[in-house]
Design a protein around this motif. Structure first.
Motif: not given
Length: 193
Positions: A81, A131, A136-137, A141, A144, A186-188, A190
């Motif tokens: 990650p 993604v 991811t939530d 998605t 992001r 952007y990916l992980t 908050t």
């Protein structure tokens, strides 16, 4: 001929479009985007060049309709990650550097609505799926993926289309060092509240 019999037969325009697309795919593959011409494609399809323009509007529109695009995204589930941003920047730089069709589509997308729609579809479908795969939530998605797309498309536009000197002169490893942290966020990261 009855209306039902007419609807069962393919329309002549469908056959013409199919012949144009078949000829365009072969010509773009053989000659590349820059050297392929509407006249040559029309000759290959055995039609008048004006028919190509009628159905596709421009060389860019025809290219967007004819070309097959696969971003060949890596399986992000196998990436640690903390390295997602780096892996994606490296991947996209390698794809843009090694595939003139993606650069041609980006160039076409800046002026042709059909090409822009094709580019949106490619990134929305392929990047969003990649993604989503790493967990991811689901509610975030698409957001992001859209943020990642904004960054990599901006990089590609300035490096390969506009050819902004600082972007062209920067080595890929340095670009990765600059851009990877942004993609990582952007990916992980908050989400803002």
């Amino acid at each position: 001929m009855t209306p039902s019999a007419q609807s069962a037969q393919p329309r002549r325009s469908d056959a013409t479009r199919a012949a144009i697309l078949r000829a365009a795919r072969e010509r773009f593959a053989a000659d590349g985007y820059e050297r392929a011409t509407i006249r040559a494609i029309a000759a290959d399809a055995q039609i008048d060049p004006s028919m190509v323009m009628r159905y596709y509007g421009s060389k860019e529109g025809l290219f967007a309709a004819a070309a097959e695009f696969d971003l060949r995204l890596p399986d992000l589930t196998s990436v640690p990650p903390a390295r997602l941003g780096e892996v994606l920047v490296r991947h996209f730089l390698a794809r843009w550097e090694g595939d003139e069709t993606l650069v041609a589509l980006l160039r076409a997308a800046s002026t042709n609505p059909g090409a822009a729609e094709r580019m949106r579809g490619i990134f929305a479908d392929q990047l969003t799926a990649a993604v989503a795969a790493f967990g991811t939530d689901p509610a975030l998605t698409a957001r992001r993926a859209g943020l990642v797309a904004s960054q990599v498309l901006g990089l590609a536009f300035t490096r390969y289309i506009v050819r902004l000197r600082p972007m062209v002169d920067t080595a890929p490893d340095e670009l990765v060092a600059w851009i990877a942290p942004t993609l990582q966020r952007y990916l992980t990261g908050t989400p803002p509240s």
